[in-house]
Structures are given as C-alpha cells and as structure tokens.
Design an enzyme around this catalytic site. Structure first.
Site, short mmCIF file in Angstrom:
data_model
loop_
_atom_site.label_atom_id
_atom_site.label_comp_id
_atom_site.label_asym_id
_atom_site.label_seq_id
_atom_site.Cartn_x
_atom_site.Cartn_y
_atom_site.Cartn_z
N THR A 53 62.96 13.92 57.52
CA THR A 53 62.87 15.29 57.00
C THR A 53 63.43 15.24 55.58
O THR A 53 63.99 14.23 55.16
CB THR A 53 63.75 16.24 57.84
OG1 THR A 53 65.11 15.83 57.72
CG2 THR A 53 63.36 16.23 59.31
N VAL A 88 71.65 9.17 57.81
CA VAL A 88 71.99 10.05 56.68
C VAL A 88 71.14 9.65 55.47
O VAL A 88 71.16 8.50 55.02
CB VAL A 88 73.50 9.99 56.36
CG1 VAL A 88 73.81 10.89 55.17
CG2 VAL A 88 74.31 10.39 57.57
N LYS A 89 70.40 10.64 54.98
CA LYS A 89 69.48 10.37 53.85
C LYS A 89 70.18 10.74 52.55
O LYS A 89 70.67 11.87 52.38
CB LYS A 89 68.24 11.24 54.06
CG LYS A 89 66.99 10.69 53.45
CD LYS A 89 65.81 11.51 53.94
CE LYS A 89 64.57 11.19 53.17
NZ LYS A 89 63.53 12.19 53.42
N VAL A 90 70.24 9.78 51.65
CA VAL A 90 71.04 9.90 50.42
C VAL A 90 70.15 9.64 49.20
O VAL A 90 69.40 8.66 49.19
CB VAL A 90 72.19 8.85 50.46
CG1 VAL A 90 73.01 8.87 49.20
CG2 VAL A 90 73.06 9.03 51.69
#
Ligand code: E4P
Length: 223
Positions: A27, A86-88
């Site tokens: 997402t 976790v998207k960074v």
C-alpha cells in the site's frame, strides 16, 4: 517470483487472494487515502484487516520524513501484526531508519527507488525489499524494466540479500518482463494480474471444446 497486490481495497485484495496466487500486499498513502480512511486508528485498523485476509507480507508506509518520526511510526505499524513490513522512502533519514529497523528485527521495504545507486544504498542498510517504480520511469521515457535487470545483476554480483520488488506496474507485459529481468516480487494492480489470463486463442479453443462436448452429449442422449 512472488505476486503482491498493490492496493488498499479490501474486495480487490480478497479477489486476488481467492485466486490462490497472492503472496502479499503493498500500500502507499495515496492508495490508503483512496479508501476514504479518515483517522490514524482507521489506518491501523485497515492494516490489521488486510493482515487477517492475506497470509503474507503487507507493506505499510510511514509518512514522517525525519529519522525519529519514521522509527516511532514504524514501531507502531510493526506492532500491528508480524507480517507488517515498514515501508520507508529513499531519503537520507530513510536510509538511517532502514538500518535501525534492520538492527531491531523489523522488516522493511525501501520505496520511491528510481536508480541503481539508490538500490545499493537500500541493500547496504539491510532493507528486506527494494521497490523500483517501473511505470513512473516509463512515464519519463526511460525503460523501467532495464533498472530491474541492472539491480538484479548488482545484487547477485555483490551477494546482497535484499529482494527486488518491482512496483508501479501498469500492465501484464510489465509483469512478464520483470520476471525475465530477475525481480523477486511484482506488486501489481488487480487488472494487471488478471491481464495475464487473457489470450484470444484460449477463448476460441475453449468455445470449440465446449461446442464439441455439447454435440457429444446430445448424441449420447439420443442413443
Ligand atoms: C507500491 O509499492 C508503490 O507505491 C506503487 O506501486 C506505486 O504505483 P504508481 O506509480 O502506479 O502510483
């Protein structure tokens, strides 16, 4: 190659999962906003629901851009479910945050990657996944899939363990070309996944088989 679906829409996620070929979900804030979620609790609850539908990694993006903020947000996201990644974003503090998450056993997806240099940095920081944006590169008249091939070559040569997650997929051909180029994962809109099914000869062949089977059935009834 693993298949992720690139949406926050629950019915599309369910449809892809029921196909039996889905390995995860990605997402981003734009996709979450499209679902009309209005509060921080709503966002966390939505991720929890996605994790209940799909047995696989679910990327949830931080919206802070400073190291402390990203770490704080990432810890909250990771606490939702063991499958949260976790998207960074690929920025300076993002690289520091990737390293922090790696050192603290939290899976990461480094997003907004448009060059091999950025992919090297993500791998050095220990990212679980790196997300080159194929479609957006094509939009600027470069070949996004070429970048997938270049990163795959570098990662193999250098022994990096980061998985290449081809993102910003726009069609079924992108998926096929990313598979050829060495992507570990493709994250795709539902339409692009379903586009892989399509071939006119399949439809024509099936129509003929059914026609002949019905003729045979009719003859059996007469006999
Ligand atoms: C997924 O991780 C990315 O955020 C997404 O694929 C971007 O796609 P877009 O370029 O179609 O917005």
């Amino acid at each position: 190659m693993k298949f992720f679906i690139d949406t926050a829409n629950l019915s599309q996620i369910k449809e892809a999962y029921e196909l039996g070929i889905l390995d995860g979900v990605t997402t981003n804030p734009s996709l979450m906003a499209k679902e009309g979620i209005k509060s921080e609790e709503g966002v966390l609850k939505h991720y929890e629901t996605i994790c209940e539908i799909v047995d696989g990694d679910v990327s949830a993006e931080v919206i802070s851009t400073d190291f402390a903020g990203m770490v704080e947000e990432g810890k909250k996201l990771a606490a939702i479910h063991p499958n949260i990644v976790v998207k960074v974003p690929m920025i300076k503090d993002g690289v520091k945050a990737l390293k922090w998450f790696t050192d603290n056993g939290i899976k990461t997806n480094c997003t907004l990657v448009f060059s091999a240099g950025q992919a090297i940095l993500a791998a050095k920081a220990g990212a679980t996944y790196v997300s080159p944006f194929i479609g957006r590169i094509d939009d600027s008249s470069w070949d996004g899939v070429e970048l997938i091939g270049q990163i795959a070559q570098i990662y193999t040569l250098q022994g990096f363990n980061t998985q290449i997650l081809a993102a910003s997929i726009r069609n079924a051909l992108h998926i096929v070309r990313c598979a050829e180029a060495g992507a570990d994962v493709c994250t795709c809109p539902l339409d692009s996944i379903l586009g892989l099914l399509k071939h006119p000869l399949t439809d024509l062949g099936l129509a003929k088989f059914l026609e002949d089977a019905n003729k045979m059935k009719a003859q059996m009834t007469v006999a």
